[in-house]
Design an enzyme around this catalytic site. Structure first.
Site, PDB file in Angstrom:
ATOM      1  N   SER A 140     -51.637   8.019   9.792  1.00 41.48           N
ATOM      2  CA  SER A 140     -51.361   9.249  10.577  1.00 41.48           C
ATOM      3  C   SER A 140     -50.488   9.312  11.874  1.00 41.48           C
ATOM      4  O   SER A 140     -50.081  10.064  12.432  1.00 41.48           O
ATOM      5  CB  SER A 140     -52.637  10.012  10.813  1.00 41.48           C
ATOM      6  OG  SER A 140     -53.418   9.278  11.821  1.00 41.48           O
ATOM      7  N   LYS A 184     -55.627   8.929  18.022  1.00 43.84           N
ATOM      8  CA  LYS A 184     -54.846  10.278  17.805  1.00 43.84           C
ATOM      9  C   LYS A 184     -54.223  10.394  19.197  1.00 43.84           C
ATOM     10  O   LYS A 184     -54.469   9.765  20.284  1.00 43.84           O
ATOM     11  CB  LYS A 184     -55.748  11.200  17.631  1.00 43.84           C
ATOM     12  CG  LYS A 184     -56.219  11.437  16.073  1.00 43.84           C
ATOM     13  CD  LYS A 184     -54.901  11.473  15.115  1.00 43.84           C
ATOM     14  CE  LYS A 184     -55.561  11.468  13.520  1.00 43.84           C
ATOM     15  NZ  LYS A 184     -55.951  10.556  13.012  1.00 43.84           N
TER      16      LYS A 184
END
Length: 211
Positions: free
Chosen positions: A131, A168
């Site tokens: 991701s 993230k």
């Protein structure tokens, strides 16, 4: 003193917390800092540290940990090697995808040059998922994590949501916290008010093992 790398890292955390805040971390804080699913794992390592003579615990006190002998604050420098060399524990996996259950506690370590990281990391985590590929972070990479509770919007962080951890891009807007992937195939993660959320550290660089 024959300690595992995880135990040495816990001892270092205790010393740093006493140095910066005047009090040791609680067992719950140790468990969170190292990604343990509960305090029992922290208790196990504290018992080992006490048996090794590194700490003394005072029964009945929430923060009843006392250092018998403080480790040097530059512990991460590998003895006998140049000052620019670090010896870092690999403390498990972190999701670059959907958050995964904490899997921290490996006693592997890597010796490497400080030049790869800014600021200096406290430990490494192995990335699982894709991701964050637009930031150059790929599945299987070892990322350096600088342990801190403070982070600003726009920084890449290792974050905990309930009992899961992920890496993230942090975005903060008013009362809204989002964790953004850097891959269009993934959706942002919105932190809900009833979730237990914490910043475990800042991303500060990576190594890409041969594979």
């Amino acid at each position: 003193m024959d300690l595992t790398d995880t135990q040495q890292a816990i001892l270092q955390l205790i010393a740093e917390r006493i140095e910066s805040e005047g009090a040791p971390p609680s067992q719950t804080e140790i468990a969170r800092a190292f990604g343990f699913k509960g305090v029992r794992a922290a208790q196990y390592h504290l018992e080992a540290l006490e048996q090794a003579g590194a700490i003394r615990r005072i029964p009945g006190q929430a923060r009843g940990i006392r250092l018998v002998q403080a480790p040097p604050l530059e512990k991460l420098a590998e003895p006998g090697l140049p000052d620019n060399v670090l010896r870092l524990p690999v403390l498990g996996r972190v999701a670059a995808g959907l958050p995964i259950g904490a899997d921290i506690g490996s006693d592997d370590f890597v010796v490497l040059d400080r030049v790869f990281f800014s600021p200096a990391p406290d430990y490494l985590l192995k990335v699982q998922g894709d991701s964050m590929i637009d930031e150059g972070i790929f599945d299987g990479d070892l990322i350096g994590v600088h342990r801190t509770r403070d982070a600003h919007s726009g920084q890449i962080v290792v974050a905990r949501i309930d009992d899961e951890i992920t890496v993230k891009l942090l975005k903060i807007a008013k009362d809204r916290i989002r964790l953004l992937p850097r891959n269009p195939d993934y959706k942002p993660i919105e932190v809900l008010p009833d979730q237990d959320f914490s910043i475990e550290g800042l991303y500060c660089g990576l190594l890409r093992p041969n594979r």
